[in-house]
Design a protein around this motif. Structure first.
Motif, PDB file in Angstrom:
ATOM      1  N   LEU A   1       0.832  -1.207   0.000  1.00 19.60           N
ATOM      2  CA  LEU A   1       0.000   0.000   0.000  1.00 19.60           C
ATOM      3  C   LEU A   1       0.866   1.256   0.000  1.00 19.60           C
ATOM      4  N   ILE A   2       1.903   1.246   0.825  1.00 17.24           N
ATOM      5  CA  ILE A   2       2.804   2.409   0.883  1.00 17.24           C
ATOM      6  C   ILE A   2       3.464   2.633  -0.470  1.00 17.24           C
ATOM      7  N   LYS A   3       3.876   1.566  -1.125  1.00 19.71           N
ATOM      8  CA  LYS A   3       4.502   1.687  -2.447  1.00 19.71           C
ATOM      9  C   LYS A   3       3.512   2.235  -3.467  1.00 19.71           C
ATOM     10  N   ARG A   4       2.272   1.736  -3.425  1.00 19.22           N
ATOM     11  CA  ARG A   4       1.258   2.207  -4.383  1.00 19.22           C
ATOM     12  C   ARG A   4       0.976   3.698  -4.197  1.00 19.22           C
TER      13      ARG A   4
ATOM     14  N   HIS B   1      -3.691   9.412   1.132  1.00 20.45           N
ATOM     15  CA  HIS B   1      -4.566   8.478   1.835  1.00 20.45           C
ATOM     16  C   HIS B   1      -5.697   9.250   2.507  1.00 20.45           C
ATOM     17  N   PRO B   2      -6.937   8.719   2.489  1.00 16.81           N
ATOM     18  CA  PRO B   2      -8.064   9.441   3.082  1.00 16.81           C
ATOM     19  C   PRO B   2      -7.876   9.821   4.548  1.00 16.81           C
ATOM     20  N   LEU B   3      -7.076   9.056   5.280  1.00 12.89           N
ATOM     21  CA  LEU B   3      -6.867   9.342   6.705  1.00 12.89           C
ATOM     22  C   LEU B   3      -5.552  10.050   6.978  1.00 12.89           C
ATOM     23  N   ALA B   4      -4.819  10.356   5.922  1.00  8.90           N
ATOM     24  CA  ALA B   4      -3.514  11.014   6.097  1.00  8.90           C
ATOM     25  C   ALA B   4      -3.717  12.525   6.210  1.00  8.90           C
ATOM     26  N   VAL B   5      -4.314  12.949   7.300  1.00  8.38           N
ATOM     27  CA  VAL B   5      -4.497  14.375   7.532  1.00  8.38           C
ATOM     28  C   VAL B   5      -3.176  14.976   7.992  1.00  8.38           C
ATOM     29  N   ARG B   6      -3.173  16.293   8.124  1.00  6.99           N
ATOM     30  CA  ARG B   6      -1.930  16.978   8.492  1.00  6.99           C
ATOM     31  C   ARG B   6      -1.357  16.411   9.789  1.00  6.99           C
TER      32      ARG B   6
ATOM     33  N   SER C   1       1.341  10.374   9.412  1.00  4.89           N
ATOM     34  CA  SER C   1       2.133   9.723   8.374  1.00  4.89           C
ATOM     35  C   SER C   1       1.281   8.714   7.613  1.00  4.89           C
ATOM     36  N   LEU C   2       1.751   8.339   6.443  1.00  2.77           N
ATOM     37  CA  LEU C   2       1.036   7.344   5.646  1.00  2.77           C
ATOM     38  C   LEU C   2       0.950   6.016   6.383  1.00  2.77           C
ATOM     39  N   ALA C   3       2.027   5.605   7.019  1.00  6.75           N
ATOM     40  CA  ALA C   3       2.030   4.339   7.759  1.00  6.75           C
ATOM     41  C   ALA C   3       1.016   4.364   8.891  1.00  6.75           C
ATOM     42  N   ASP C   4       0.929   5.485   9.605  1.00  6.51           N
ATOM     43  CA  ASP C   4      -0.037   5.601  10.701  1.00  6.51           C
ATOM     44  C   ASP C   4      -1.472   5.605  10.168  1.00  6.51           C
ATOM     45  N   ALA C   5      -1.686   6.260   9.018  1.00  5.61           N
ATOM     46  CA  ALA C   5      -3.024   6.292   8.427  1.00  5.61           C
ATOM     47  C   ALA C   5      -3.475   4.890   8.034  1.00  5.61           C
TER      48      ALA C   5
END
Length: 301
Positions: free
Chosen positions: A114-117, A125-130, A133-137
């Motif tokens: 997912l991170i690579k994509r 990512h929909p949950l990657a708010v300010r 991180s992407l991993a946390d989202a």
């Protein structure tokens, strides 16, 4: 479930005629691709529909006298309101109790893929708010979706699947709502190699090439100027007629042999003009005769 939804379920008529597929899963896991495959199978597809509206959608399809389609596919994910996931199992249960054939499908994918994509597409990512991180989202999303994954009828891991493989997997898995043979028409470029999953390969490189016309070069076989150019070529019309005639003669043999899925590939040099045009034309030809016709353009998607 709110009280105002009960009368909707109570008024369903002929519910056994409805097949409802609910697609959910990890963002980037392939939900859009799966919906597109089901749309090609003549499912009525809606993405990101609020859970509370599912019974209304089923009722609307049932009550439409002009609609022959009784297959619905709905996508839902973390873009929906937070309480949607809490209510979805109950809504599915109520619809199933009313006689609707409900299938909950969960599209999963490993975190590193997912991170690579997301890195390759540069989508957010929909949950990657300010500050997230992407991993946390991804971790948060996986936690929110865990209850749905636990009750899913089928979990599809798309980590090792390309777009075409995922579409084929979904189509073959849920073509049971379709009687007869499911056909996949795909275009490709010979310079990028033959598709490994093709049952039949047709070579369109002998046909006039729109690539050599500067006005047509940036377009594809889906665009009207390219279609008009190829429509005007007698050799193209002859090629299409011969190909359709051959398939008309031999596809029934595969149906008699209990085959459920056949992939017909059409290639040209760049995979953008002639092959795309022929795939779309062949698909239209067979959609006028049968259900379960899919298309995939390898070099365009």
């Amino acid at each position: 479930m709110s009280d105002n939804e009960t009368p909707i379920l109570a008024t369903l008529n002929d519910p056994e005629a409805i097949h409802l597929i609910v697609l959910t899963g990890m963002s980037g896991g392939g939900k859009t691709v799966a919906l597109r495959a089901l749309e090609d199978l003549e499912f009525y597809c809606v993405d990101n529909l609020p859970t509370a509206l599912l019974p209304q959608l089923v009722q609307a399809v049932l009550q439409d006298p002009g609609s022959a389609r009784r297959r619905i596919a709905v996508g839902t994910d973390v873009r929906n309101r937070g309480d949607d996931f809490r209510h979805l199992p109950q809504v599915i249960s109520d619809l199933a109790e009313a006689g609707v054939q409900v299938h909950l499908i969960f599209l999963d994918c490993r975190d590193e893929v997912l991170i690579k994509r997301y890195s390759e597409t540069r989508r957010r990512h929909p949950l990657a708010v300010r500050g997230t991180s992407l991993a946390d989202a991804i971790a948060t999303e996986r936690r929110l979706l865990r209850p749905l994954m636990a009750i899913a009828e089928k979990v599809i891991d798309s980590s090792e699947l390309n777009v075409h493989q995922l579409r084929r997997l979904v189509a073959t898995g849920y073509a049971q709502a379709i009687e007869g043979l499911t056909l996949m028409f795909q275009s490709f470029a010979f310079r990028r190699g033959l598709p490994l999953d093709a049952d039949f390969v047709f070579d369109a490189r002998c046909l006039p090439n729109p690539h050599w016309h500067p006005r047509l070069r940036p377009l594809s076989g889906k665009d009207a100027p390219v279609r008009d150019f190829l429509d005007a070529e007698p050799l193209v019309a002859e090629y299409f007629a011969d190909t359709a005639r051959w398939l008309d003669a031999w596809l029934p043999r595969f149906e008699q042999d209990d085959r459920s899925y056949v992939t017909i590939s059409v290639g040209c040099t760049g995979g953008r003009h002639r092959s795309v045009y022929l795939v779309e034309k062949l698909a239209a030809h067979y959609r006028a005769q049968r259900e379960g016709v899919l298309t995939f353009h390898r070099e365009l998607e």
